[in-house]
Design an enzyme around this catalytic site. Structure first.
Site, short mmCIF file in Angstrom:
data_model
loop_
_atom_site.label_atom_id
_atom_site.label_comp_id
_atom_site.label_asym_id
_atom_site.label_seq_id
_atom_site.Cartn_x
_atom_site.Cartn_y
_atom_site.Cartn_z
N LYS A 126 0.85 -1.19 0.00
CA LYS A 126 0.00 0.00 0.00
C LYS A 126 0.89 1.24 0.00
O LYS A 126 1.80 1.36 0.82
CB LYS A 126 -0.88 -0.02 1.25
CG LYS A 126 -1.90 1.08 1.35
CD LYS A 126 -2.73 0.90 2.63
CE LYS A 126 -3.73 2.02 2.80
NZ LYS A 126 -4.47 1.88 4.08
N HIS B 239 -0.17 4.46 0.34
CA HIS B 239 -0.77 5.63 0.98
C HIS B 239 -1.23 5.22 2.38
O HIS B 239 -1.18 4.04 2.73
CB HIS B 239 -1.94 6.15 0.15
CG HIS B 239 -3.05 5.15 -0.03
ND1 HIS B 239 -2.98 4.14 -0.96
CD2 HIS B 239 -4.22 4.98 0.64
CE1 HIS B 239 -4.09 3.40 -0.88
NE2 HIS B 239 -4.84 3.87 0.07
#
Length: 246
Positions: free
Chosen positions: A125, A127
């Protein structure tokens, strides 16, 4: 007895009917996760049985499955095959995610064990909190227990162990499976379970192995009171394991 599948363990009595492998076999059949017949596996082998982990598709089934995992873990701790101070249950994405969550819930609610759950992302991921792991974050010195459904070649384990080791210096204390197929791999006379144990040095512990499942099923009857496994099917199962069993 399950009214949908007509599976009954009425012909099994006493300790045999109450054993973990017998209760688990009945659950697999009632959930339609275990079927007997003629099946062509991905390997090309003609198998007299098939296990479909995708059948655990509602809350009741996955909660019950988690309870079986927790029961096997608790028994393994009592037998000193696993340590009592496990920090988190790790389930490889994607199939291992509900296994890790339901097992952690069952260990907490039924066995008074304060334990986390962790699973990996297929892609990092980029963010928010980022990272490759979800749930209890791994730290140096933690004891991690893996969970998975059915091991065919050990591919999922070999993919996830480097991810875990890259995240922190943890100890992987074992792997709990739903079913050990007890079959030779394509390139060896050893089973996938034996190969993984030798390669990584931790125990691989099934809730039940396929020999136990067939033995339990032979004691069960259908809705009409007939044996669940015909003599022909039982013999084909024995022949299959004689040919491919490790």
């Amino acid at each position: 007895m399950n009214t949908e599948t007509g599976i009954s363990a009425a012909s099994a009595h006493g300790e045999a009917a109450d054993s973990l492998d017998s209760r688990f076999t009945a659950f697999l059949l009632q959930s339609q996760a275990l079927k007997f017949g003629d099946f062509t596996l991905k390997s090309g082998r003609q198998s007299p049985y098939f296990i479909n982990a995708g059948a655990f598709n509602d809350g009741r089934k996955i909660a019950t499955l988690g309870a079986f995992y927790a029961e096997r873990i608790a028994a393994s701790i009592a037998a000193e095959a696993l340590p009592s101070d496990i920090d988190t249950v790790f389930g490889p994405a994607y199939k291992g995610i509900p296994l890790a969550v339901s097992t952690a819930i069952a260990l907490t609610s039924m066995h008074d064990a304060q334990i986390g759950y962790t699973f990996d992302r297929k892609e990092a991921k980029d963010h928010g909190d980022g990272g490759m792991l979800v749930g209890t974050q791994l730290r140096d010195g933690m004891k991690v227990l893996l969970v998975d459904d059915v091991m065919t070649a050990g591919t999922a384990v070999r993919e996830v162990v480097p991810k875990i080791k890259a995240a922190a210096d943890v100890e992987i204390v074992g792997l709990i499976l739903a079913v050990d197929r007890m079959e030779k791999t394509k390139d060896s006379d050893r089973s996938a379970v034996s190969s993984v144990e030798q390669e990584f040095g931790f125990p691989v512990i099934p809730i039940a192995n396929v020999r136990e499942i067939f033995a339990a099923a032979e004691q069960m009857t259908d809705a009409a009171g007939q044996p669940l496994l015909s003599a022909d099917l039982a013999q084909r199962a024995k022949d299959y394991l004689a040919q491919y069993g490790a």
